[in-house]
Scaffold this motif. Structure first.
Motif, PDB file in Angstrom:
ATOM      1  N   GLY A  35       0.833  -1.212   0.000  1.00  0.00           N
ATOM      2  CA  GLY A  35       0.000   0.000   0.000  1.00  0.00           C
ATOM      3  C   GLY A  35       0.859   1.249   0.000  1.00  0.00           C
ATOM      4  O   GLY A  35       0.587   2.215  -0.734  1.00  0.00           O
ATOM      5  N   VAL A  36       1.911   1.239   0.807  1.00  0.00           N
ATOM      6  CA  VAL A  36       2.827   2.381   0.853  1.00  0.00           C
ATOM      7  C   VAL A  36       3.417   2.620  -0.535  1.00  0.00           C
ATOM      8  O   VAL A  36       3.468   3.745  -1.031  1.00  0.00           O
ATOM      9  N   PHE A  37       3.817   1.527  -1.189  1.00  0.00           N
ATOM     10  CA  PHE A  37       4.429   1.630  -2.504  1.00  0.00           C
ATOM     11  C   PHE A  37       3.464   2.284  -3.498  1.00  0.00           C
ATOM     12  O   PHE A  37       3.823   3.231  -4.200  1.00  0.00           O
ATOM     13  N   VAL A  38       2.220   1.797  -3.506  1.00  0.00           N
ATOM     14  CA  VAL A  38       1.233   2.340  -4.437  1.00  0.00           C
ATOM     15  C   VAL A  38       0.970   3.826  -4.138  1.00  0.00           C
ATOM     16  O   VAL A  38       0.995   4.680  -5.040  1.00  0.00           O
ATOM     17  N   CYS A  39       0.763   4.148  -2.874  1.00  0.00           N
ATOM     18  CA  CYS A  39       0.479   5.532  -2.515  1.00  0.00           C
ATOM     19  C   CYS A  39       1.661   6.436  -2.864  1.00  0.00           C
ATOM     20  O   CYS A  39       1.488   7.557  -3.352  1.00  0.00           O
ATOM     21  N   ASP A  40       2.855   5.936  -2.629  1.00  0.00           N
ATOM     22  CA  ASP A  40       4.050   6.705  -2.990  1.00  0.00           C
ATOM     23  C   ASP A  40       4.077   6.975  -4.478  1.00  0.00           C
ATOM     24  O   ASP A  40       4.346   8.097  -4.916  1.00  0.00           O
ATOM     25  N   MET A  41       3.797   5.975  -5.257  1.00  0.00           N
ATOM     26  CA  MET A  41       3.809   6.145  -6.706  1.00  0.00           C
ATOM     27  C   MET A  41       2.827   7.237  -7.127  1.00  0.00           C
ATOM     28  O   MET A  41       3.137   8.105  -7.936  1.00  0.00           O
ATOM     29  N   ILE A  42       1.621   7.167  -6.539  1.00  0.00           N
ATOM     30  CA  ILE A  42       0.605   8.167  -6.867  1.00  0.00           C
ATOM     31  C   ILE A  42       1.101   9.548  -6.485  1.00  0.00           C
ATOM     32  O   ILE A  42       1.053  10.513  -7.264  1.00  0.00           O
TER      33      ILE A  42
ATOM     34  N   MET B 138       1.851  11.116  -9.943  1.00  0.00           N
ATOM     35  CA  MET B 138       0.551  11.379 -10.540  1.00  0.00           C
ATOM     36  C   MET B 138      -0.133  12.616  -9.973  1.00  0.00           C
ATOM     37  O   MET B 138      -1.298  12.864 -10.268  1.00  0.00           O
ATOM     38  N   MET B 139       0.556  13.352  -9.156  1.00  0.00           N
ATOM     39  CA  MET B 139      -0.046  14.555  -8.579  1.00  0.00           C
ATOM     40  C   MET B 139       0.530  15.784  -9.280  1.00  0.00           C
ATOM     41  O   MET B 139       1.618  15.727  -9.859  1.00  0.00           O
ATOM     42  N   SER B 140      -0.186  16.888  -9.173  1.00  0.00           N
ATOM     43  CA  SER B 140       0.335  18.112  -9.798  1.00  0.00           C
ATOM     44  C   SER B 140       1.631  18.548  -9.121  1.00  0.00           C
ATOM     45  O   SER B 140       2.543  19.067  -9.765  1.00  0.00           O
ATOM     46  N   LYS B 141       1.726  18.299  -7.830  1.00  0.00           N
ATOM     47  CA  LYS B 141       2.925  18.736  -7.115  1.00  0.00           C
ATOM     48  C   LYS B 141       3.951  17.612  -6.985  1.00  0.00           C
ATOM     49  O   LYS B 141       4.848  17.676  -6.136  1.00  0.00           O
ATOM     50  N   SER B 142       3.843  16.626  -7.863  1.00  0.00           N
ATOM     51  CA  SER B 142       4.691  15.457  -7.716  1.00  0.00           C
ATOM     52  C   SER B 142       6.180  15.781  -7.662  1.00  0.00           C
ATOM     53  O   SER B 142       6.912  15.257  -6.811  1.00  0.00           O
ATOM     54  N   SER B 143       6.608  16.645  -8.548  1.00  0.00           N
ATOM     55  CA  SER B 143       8.054  16.877  -8.593  1.00  0.00           C
ATOM     56  C   SER B 143       8.537  17.501  -7.292  1.00  0.00           C
ATOM     57  O   SER B 143       9.624  17.199  -6.808  1.00  0.00           O
ATOM     58  N   PHE B 144       7.676  18.305  -6.678  1.00  0.00           N
ATOM     59  CA  PHE B 144       8.033  18.878  -5.385  1.00  0.00           C
ATOM     60  C   PHE B 144       8.159  17.776  -4.321  1.00  0.00           C
ATOM     61  O   PHE B 144       9.123  17.707  -3.572  1.00  0.00           O
TER      62      PHE B 144
ATOM     63  N   GLU C 239      11.292  15.840  -4.690  1.00  0.00           N
ATOM     64  CA  GLU C 239      12.480  16.517  -4.161  1.00  0.00           C
ATOM     65  C   GLU C 239      12.586  16.410  -2.653  1.00  0.00           C
ATOM     66  O   GLU C 239      13.667  16.213  -2.098  1.00  0.00           O
ATOM     67  N   THR C 240      11.450  16.555  -1.984  1.00  0.00           N
ATOM     68  CA  THR C 240      11.528  16.494  -0.521  1.00  0.00           C
ATOM     69  C   THR C 240      11.680  15.067  -0.016  1.00  0.00           C
ATOM     70  O   THR C 240      12.345  14.822   0.981  1.00  0.00           O
ATOM     71  N   LYS C 241      11.071  14.099  -0.714  1.00  0.00           N
ATOM     72  CA  LYS C 241      11.191  12.708  -0.237  1.00  0.00           C
ATOM     73  C   LYS C 241      12.614  12.203  -0.429  1.00  0.00           C
ATOM     74  O   LYS C 241      13.186  11.566   0.459  1.00  0.00           O
ATOM     75  N   PHE C 242      13.154  12.460  -1.602  1.00  0.00           N
ATOM     76  CA  PHE C 242      14.489  11.936  -1.862  1.00  0.00           C
ATOM     77  C   PHE C 242      15.513  13.045  -1.677  1.00  0.00           C
ATOM     78  O   PHE C 242      15.469  14.079  -2.340  1.00  0.00           O
ATOM     79  N   GLU C 243      16.425  12.833  -0.803  1.00  0.00           N
ATOM     80  CA  GLU C 243      17.465  13.806  -0.529  1.00  0.00           C
ATOM     81  C   GLU C 243      18.714  13.325  -1.246  1.00  0.00           C
ATOM     82  O   GLU C 243      19.290  12.292  -0.881  1.00  0.00           O
TER      83      GLU C 243
END
Lengths: 376, 376, 376
Positions: free
Chosen positions: B348-355, B359-365, B368-372
């Motif tokens: 579930g975490v994997f799927v939600c993370d992917m979304i 798949m969100m408008s702010k995905s690139s943001f 950036e914050t998730k992956f350092e």
């Protein structure tokens, strides 16, 4: 565009590792380590070493049992005179089945002929005072024949159309086949675990025919001898031959095959156990105990008229119950056990996190560092 | 150096907790919570409450069955005259097995003697026109004897060396033992679950001998009475006594032991079921239905010459099929079910993370914050 | 306060995602991806496609077997003259059980009467030189009767009280029922998987009665014909009819039901296999081979005195062993397999982390970025 995709695939090969916050909190730290140790101990000690959780198991054992009895006994019954019982007579059925019956006592009713005679007074439904209680053509419930319409005053029972005279003998208080105690049972059991294509016999490959001629099973000295003394088997169930032989009884001989197929085949050996099935010492309920049945031998006299000898035989029914379990290393249960054990560690993390984030004096600080709020 | 190791071990006791980024995204948040709730509901509701996933189960039940029949019937067959059938005659084998057969109809061929007679016209291989179709010494396929080399014109069949005369009787359209419907079957079943060392009998400890004398099994009123009326058993399979008794049939009496050993022993009771085995109403295939076999009684006449009476008996074969399942709490399946359920939360975490990340408008943001990214 | 709780619940709906550090280390990255691929390959390929890990399985098959034999044989024994063996004679028991015995050879001892005669010299315990070796009333171990107290010089054995004369016949070197090879066995097997309420018969619904009259089982051409030729069955075990028929033997006929209940019912078909149970070619141990038993026919002479004919029959014991496994999709094993597989990925993360943090040149740098030390 190609470069973008290339970058994407390259980035897949970057190793991403979770970022941890070191909470210098020894209490929670020790708690978590203890939980981890416990889980690892459970996995290694209980699941793998004790329960052999790395093995795939098979419980659907295939089994074929052959039995052979030896011994004779000479009996003297008041109704039937001397009789010599060989295995062909006292083992029923004689062909050596998994379930067999040994006659230990019997009541003979010789010379029964089809005709009219009074019902036995032991049958409640056959008792009568007047003829109209004996409706012609009606069967006597739990009785010996069909009512003939007359009440016989001498016996107080209906006249019946039956094999006459009806059985009236009494069981002796001592078993007639007192030597049955010394009969021997030779049990051949062939088993197979279909899933593992493994098969074995309880007559071990190392057994030779000389040993088979003289050995008698004994838990301590001859645990793999397949020949049992009837008297011993009965004693091992906690009863005496006398207890069972007079009124009959039922004995279960268990053969258990508990095989670890990761070890050598020679380690997979049968274990025998003995229980009385029709009664138990701690229960007061004796309605199910005892074992008897009837069979008849048919003859024709010189005039071609049929007569028969009816035997009511009491005895010991042996039921050889084979069960077993085999296990062999398999990757799937190993993965399941390790995987689910590791997954449970997540539950430990969750609990420790809760303690850290909500039950410590510095909890609000930990919350702030653990969760990084982002808003754009 | 010692200090370094000391520090290392001390640092092992620090609690390390994953750092999370709070993405204030209610959509993904709600999705993830729903997934979590679903998983917890599945674990608690389906796996634990419904399927009892916290239990170790045993399906390899050990079972010993003893049966006893009561009842008599008087028959009148045209070839053999009056005959009284007691349990010693109509139950085959008479010793009370798990699988037994009740004679309900029969054809008698009395006074067969070894000799020469024509084969029955019902046997195709025995038909002939000329002597050379009856090769001497050849066995008649599915027939009664060995060809003697002669074709008998009267019957159009080969002469055979056989027990003569060969069987020629016809089955009656009504079962001769019409009273078989009222016979009673007393079933004693002793079971054991070896893994749990649990054993029980279908004659419950609360049953007393008076009850056993009068009770008749009935699903609603006497569900634990171990005595069955033959006619009832047949009716419960959806057939009538008439259907089975004339040409024979096979009935399976199921005894099911479904035991939750976490509850009290008295909750573990047998459940009976009844099916016809040799035929099914919805299939048009009747090739397998019916049940009969032959047996013979051997006599010697005054001159010592053997003759026999051949019985072809039709009847009902009862097969008492015991099966069962026992379950008892065990730590291993509990851990496996909880662990693997929790592990699925990772999916579930994997799927939600992917979304969230793609798949969100702010995905690139979020990316950036998730992956350092770190580089030195 | 209400606002605080409101906030708390709102914050539960925030999606929290772990923060990752991208370690641009291709070695560990590739290693981790390989591990992931391997695990996914194992899960999909081995667990799901090959082992059908998404299925719940049932191995406790319920089975009912009925057998019927056809064929006759005419034998000529020196002690007993001509005899015709029909299925009612050579099949023991005659009622068509799962386990049955076919007589292929026999020794007859006719006209035995209860009386006194010398023990057979083949019985070691019956040998004697002097009367005092024959204690009156003692049973001869593995013998035929009870010692009468006299040593008979002619035979060098004790006089015994037994059915006289004792059995002394020799087995012929050729089986007397040489035609037994051509007997046919019709096997009806009805199975049920109680967990799935699935039942089927080995006589397939498509089989018609014409086919059943003529077909003979053959692995290649008639794999679903339920009629077997005795000779064929023996040959398929790797032995010849001659090997088994003279001294007897035991054959296991396996019926295996391997059913994938996610597919159509018509795909669930029996598979037959044949093994000799009492001996194996690669073992030198022959103590368990052979199969024989005795039975007697009782007669009364004109004076009402009993005599009997004793048969020692050798033959082939067929044991029809049914086993099976059925599987059907079930959510629980699916979750367990996926869940524990995913959980194992955690083990991969652990190993890769260890490599990254302690075995790389830049390890100390990674440690610093992965673990964020916080102190207030």
């Amino acid at each position: 565009m190609a470069r973008t995709w290339g970058n994407f695939f390259l980035s897949l090969l970057d190793y991403k590792t979770e970022k941890f916050v070191i909470a210098k909190n020894k209490k929670v730290g020790v708690l978590f380590r203890l939980f981890q140790l416990g889980l690892i101990g459970y996995l290694i000690g209980w699941v793998f070493l004790w329960k052999k959780g790395y093995q795939e198991t098979e419980e659907a054992i295939q089994s074929s049992v052959i039995t052979k009895l030896k011994g004779v006994d000479l009996t003297n019954s008041s109704h039937y005179g001397l009789q010599l019982w060989g295995a062909e007579d006292y083992v029923i059925p004689p062909q050596g089945e998994r379930i067999f019956f040994i006659v230990t006592n019997y009541v003979v009713t010789p010379n029964q002929r089809l005709g009219y005679c009074p019902e036995s007074p032991k049958v409640p439904d056959g008792l009568c005072n007047y003829d109209n209680e004996c409706v012609e053509g009606e069967t006597v419930i739990a009785g010996h024949g069909v009512k003939a319409g007359r009440c016989i005053n001498d016996t107080g029972t209906c006249e019946i159309h039956a094999w006459c005279p009806v059985e009236h003998g009494q069981t002796t208080s001592e078993p007639l086949l007192s030597n049955a105690e010394n009969f021997t049972i030779y049990v051949k059991n062939f088993i197979k675990f279909p899933k593992f294509a493994f098969s074995k016999s309880n007559v071990l490959p190392t057994t030779n025919s000389t040993y088979l001629k003289t050995c008698r099973y004994d838990k301590d000295h001859h645990p793999y001898c397949p020949i049992f003394l009837v008297g011993d088997v009965i004693n091992w169930t906690g009863y005496s031959f006398q207890d069972l032989a007079t009124k009959g009884g039922s004995i279960g001989v268990g053969i258990e095959w508990n095989c670890d197929l990761d070890k050598d085949e020679s380690q997979c050996n049968p274990e025998y156990s003995f229980t009385r099935l029709d009664s138990s010492k701690n229960s007061q309920n004796s309605v199910t105990s005892g074992y008897n049945f009837r069979f008849a031998r048919y003859y024709n006299d010189a005039a071609g008229q049929p007569y028969r000898i009816l035997f009511k035989v009491y005895g010991i029914r042996f039921d050889i119950l084979v069960n077993g379990k085999a296990g062999r290393f398999s990757i799937i249960p190993t993965v399941i056990n390790i995987g689910s054990g590791l997954a449970l560690m997540g539950a430990g993390v969750f609990v420790c996190d809760m303690i850290l984030l909500y039950m410590m004096s510095k909890s609000s600080f930990y919350r702030e560092t653990k969760f990084e709020a982002v808003t754009k």
